[in-house]
Write a protein that holds these residues in place. Structure first.
Motif, mmCIF file in Angstrom:
data_model
loop_
_atom_site.group_PDB
_atom_site.id
_atom_site.type_symbol
_atom_site.label_atom_id
_atom_site.label_comp_id
_atom_site.label_asym_id
_atom_site.label_seq_id
_atom_site.Cartn_x
_atom_site.Cartn_y
_atom_site.Cartn_z
ATOM 1 N N LEU A 235 98.433 45.794 18.061
ATOM 2 C CA LEU A 235 99.427 44.753 18.304
ATOM 3 C C LEU A 235 99.478 43.720 17.180
ATOM 4 C CD1 LEU A 235 98.846 44.070 22.103
ATOM 5 C CD2 LEU A 235 100.553 45.551 21.039
ATOM 6 N N ALA A 236 98.647 43.881 16.193
ATOM 7 C CA ALA A 236 98.519 42.835 15.180
ATOM 8 C C ALA A 236 99.789 42.672 14.348
ATOM 9 C CB ALA A 236 97.354 43.149 14.257
ATOM 10 N N TYR A 237 100.527 43.776 14.175
ATOM 11 C CA TYR A 237 101.744 43.672 13.361
ATOM 12 C C TYR A 237 102.981 43.556 14.234
ATOM 13 C CZ TYR A 237 101.959 48.665 14.384
ATOM 14 O OH TYR A 237 101.985 49.876 15.007
ATOM 15 N N ASP A 238 102.806 43.188 15.505
ATOM 16 C CA ASP A 238 103.931 43.101 16.430
ATOM 17 C C ASP A 238 103.954 41.749 17.114
ATOM 18 O OD1 ASP A 238 104.943 44.565 19.530
ATOM 19 O OD2 ASP A 238 106.181 44.016 17.829
ATOM 20 N N LYS A 239 103.703 40.692 16.365
ATOM 21 C CA LYS A 239 103.644 39.365 16.958
ATOM 22 C C LYS A 239 105.022 38.951 17.452
ATOM 23 C CE LYS A 239 99.739 37.924 14.137
ATOM 24 N NZ LYS A 239 99.233 36.978 13.151
ATOM 25 N N ASP A 240 105.037 38.278 18.600
ATOM 26 C CA ASP A 240 106.269 37.742 19.164
ATOM 27 C C ASP A 240 107.313 38.815 19.440
ATOM 28 O OD1 ASP A 240 105.221 35.137 18.942
ATOM 29 O OD2 ASP A 240 105.816 35.079 16.834
ATOM 30 N N GLY A 241 106.862 40.016 19.790
ATOM 31 C CA GLY A 241 107.802 41.046 20.201
ATOM 32 C C GLY A 241 108.667 41.605 19.100
ATOM 33 N N GLU A 242 108.178 41.626 17.860
ATOM 34 C CA GLU A 242 109.009 42.097 16.763
ATOM 35 C C GLU A 242 109.207 43.618 16.792
ATOM 36 O OE1 GLU A 242 107.136 40.470 13.352
ATOM 37 O OE2 GLU A 242 107.548 38.417 13.983
ATOM 38 N N MET A 243 108.436 44.343 17.634
ATOM 39 C CA MET A 243 108.626 45.781 17.744
ATOM 40 C C MET A 243 109.931 46.111 18.482
ATOM 41 S SD MET A 243 105.933 48.667 19.084
ATOM 42 C CE MET A 243 104.877 48.752 17.670
ATOM 43 N N HIS A 244 110.556 45.082 19.011
ATOM 44 C CA HIS A 244 111.866 45.173 19.647
ATOM 45 C C HIS A 244 112.797 46.122 18.891
ATOM 46 C CE1 HIS A 244 115.700 43.305 21.105
ATOM 47 N NE2 HIS A 244 116.054 43.349 19.839
ATOM 48 N N TYR A 245 112.930 45.947 17.584
ATOM 49 C CA TYR A 245 113.876 46.740 16.806
ATOM 50 C C TYR A 245 113.393 48.167 16.607
ATOM 51 C CZ TYR A 245 116.772 42.713 16.024
ATOM 52 O OH TYR A 245 117.600 41.653 16.223
ATOM 53 N N ASP A 246 112.091 48.360 16.521
ATOM 54 C CA ASP A 246 111.564 49.717 16.391
ATOM 55 C C ASP A 246 111.807 50.512 17.671
ATOM 56 O OD1 ASP A 246 110.650 49.009 13.892
ATOM 57 O OD2 ASP A 246 108.646 48.488 14.597
ATOM 58 N N ILE A 247 111.626 49.862 18.808
ATOM 59 C CA ILE A 247 111.757 50.581 20.075
ATOM 60 C C ILE A 247 113.217 50.891 20.379
ATOM 61 C CG2 ILE A 247 111.471 50.345 22.584
ATOM 62 C CD1 ILE A 247 108.785 49.083 22.101
ATOM 63 N N ILE A 248 114.125 49.956 20.107
ATOM 64 C CA ILE A 248 115.533 50.271 20.366
ATOM 65 C C ILE A 248 115.994 51.382 19.446
ATOM 66 C CG2 ILE A 248 116.563 48.585 18.781
ATOM 67 C CD1 ILE A 248 117.801 49.572 22.309
ATOM 68 N N SER A 249 115.440 51.448 18.229
ATOM 69 C CA SER A 249 115.770 52.540 17.323
ATOM 70 C C SER A 249 115.290 53.870 17.894
ATOM 71 C CB SER A 249 115.132 52.292 15.956
ATOM 72 O OG SER A 249 115.338 53.391 15.097
ATOM 73 N N ALA A 250 114.061 53.890 18.417
ATOM 74 C CA ALA A 250 113.529 55.125 19.017
ATOM 75 C C ALA A 250 114.350 55.536 20.232
ATOM 76 C CB ALA A 250 112.069 54.918 19.403
ATOM 77 N N PHE A 251 114.781 54.553 21.005
ATOM 78 C CA PHE A 251 115.598 54.809 22.196
ATOM 79 C C PHE A 251 116.916 55.480 21.819
ATOM 80 C CE2 PHE A 251 118.838 52.854 25.152
ATOM 81 C CZ PHE A 251 118.548 53.655 26.240
ATOM 82 N N ILE A 252 117.633 54.895 20.863
ATOM 83 C CA ILE A 252 118.935 55.445 20.460
ATOM 84 C C ILE A 252 118.766 56.822 19.827
ATOM 85 C CG2 ILE A 252 120.864 55.137 18.857
ATOM 86 C CD1 ILE A 252 120.949 53.356 21.371
#
Length: 429
Positions: A235-252
């Motif tokens: 989680l160290a490189y995902d502070k403040d929910g920045e993985m938001h964009y990675d996950i929506i990309s995986a979803f689409i």
């Protein structure tokens, strides 16, 4: 306790600012505005870590005018009104309007945005908003009409490399650690164009407490070192929910790749992470148009219905409508022919400019226009068998141009066969 690296390296002037040359490079619109000392209200739209807040702070340092900051996450209508009242009382005659910076303005409710409208309209404050969401969806129309929208892009590779070298050579802490950037691929890949994420990773990898740091006087950064460190600190490189964009990309991409299980998994990750259901629904509307399109036109209808359902019922029941739509989109046949067609048409328009409309396609509401030949020779399709007759619909220079090219799906094959029966050789090319 020292500040985080990203905060220590935050630029204070435009000359130190990295990226967004289209906005702040020499002669660019925002640089001209800032250097003039007077700015109009605007909204900065872009993903996390690309410099939205930094730009606002540079303006605060540059302009000699009161600067107020609110966060849409923690502020309410009362906070907005208090700031507006302070701005109004503290302003002197003929002085530039105080600046009000609102971070994450897309999180403001309609009533909160309404409370801003009058102050912006009357020039009591100059608004600078920052958002990661499309302002067309998240900002009320009256407020949006009074603000210019500037789009910030993810940082390019050269920008990120410049930032890395600046960090290891100028930061008061890192320059004492003798850091060598032997490989940068993993750093750039995990950062995803986000400067803050990049610096967070660099700080983690070079931390004296890192379990992968050696006893060598120099820290040699390799892809293996970065990957090993991040696996131990997921989680160290995902502070403040920045993985938001990675996950929506995986979803689409799971929907596009026709994997309903993958799509459901990433949707569940978003739901558990507290994602806004409207954000999920909106992305499915886009996917229905872009990735499924004419292969199954009902997909867009269902996606819009899911969006309406989310608006009406909210959590937790909305998850069912979203899941239904998610599975339907993932299992639908796919086509991006409409998406490619409009992009091709737009490229052609940009290249050929404003070609004249053929006379027979023009409207002729006046006698003079009729005398000039407007609408002369137009064939009304409903007057012909099958409600069709061949005639020219494109400009003279583009008579045989094709933009839409059908793809291999039963639904589009039927559309294609109909066009061949109408237009013959033009669609057989």
């Amino acid at each position: 306790m020292s500040q985080p690296l990203a905060e220590r390296l935050r630029p204070r002037t435009l000359d130190d600012y990295i990226g967004q040359k289209h906005l702040v490079g020499e002669g660019a619109v925002l640089r001209r505005m800032i250097e003039s000392g007077r700015i109009a209200s605007f909204i900065l739209w872009g993903p996390p870590g690309v410099g939205k807040t930094t730009l606002a702070q540079i303006i605060a340092h540059r302009l000699e005018t009161p600067f107020y900051t609110l966060s849409a996450v923690t502020s309410g209508v009362k906070d907005v009104r208090d700031v507006i009242e302070k701005a109004q009382k503290g302003r002197f005659f003929n002085e530039a309007s105080p600046i009000l910076f609102i971070d994450e303005i897309h999180r403001f409710s309609k009533s909160q945005q309404d409370s801003l409208l009058g102050a912006v309209e009357r020039g009591i404050v100059t608004l600078i908003g920052a958002t990661t969401e499309n302002p067309s969806f998240e900002v009320i129309r009256p407020l949006l009409s009074r603000c210019q929208v500037y789009v910030l892009q993810p940082l390019e590779k050269d920008d990120l490399l410049e930032l890395l070298h600046r960090a290891i050579t100028t930061d008061v802490i890192l320059k004492e650690r003798h850091i060598e950037l032997k490989e940068t691929g993993a750093l750039l890949r995990y950062s995803g164009g986000d400067a803050r994420k990049l610096l967070n990773i660099l700080e983690l990898v070079t931390s004296p407490t890192s379990s992968v740091t050696t006893d060598s006087p120099a820290i040699i950064i390799t892809d293996a070192l970065v990957e090993s460190t991040l696996q131990q600190n997921p989680l160290a490189y995902d502070k403040d929910g920045e993985m938001h964009y990675d996950i929506i990309s995986a979803f689409i991409k799971s929907i596009r790749g026709s994997d309903p299980d993958g799509a459901l998994y990433w949707m569940a990750r978003m739901i558990e992470g507290g994602e806004d259901p409207q954000f999920i629904a909106r992305r499915m509307v886009i996917s229905a148009s872009e990735d499924i399109g004419l292969a199954n036109p009902n997909a867009l209808l269902l996606a819009n219905a899911a969006f309406d359902t989310v608006m009406k019922i909210g959590w937790p029941e909305a998850r069912i409508a979203l899941a239904e739509c998610c599975v339907y989109l993932a299992t639908s046949p796919k086509s991006n022919s409409a998406y490619l067609a409009i992009d091709d048409a737009l490229a052609n328009v940009r290249q050929t400019g404003n070609l004249p409309v053929p006379l027979h396609l023009r409207n002729a509401p006046t006698k003079l226009m009729k005398q000039l030949g407007y609408s002369d020779g137009y064939k009304y399709p409903h007057d012909y068998p099958g409600h069709f007759t061949q005639q020219q619909y494109l400009p003279d220079e583009l008579q045989q141009q094709r933009f839409w090219h059908p793809q291999h799906s039963p639904a589009e094959q039927k559309l294609y066969e109909r066009m061949v029966s109408y237009w013959g050789e033009r669609f057989n090319k």
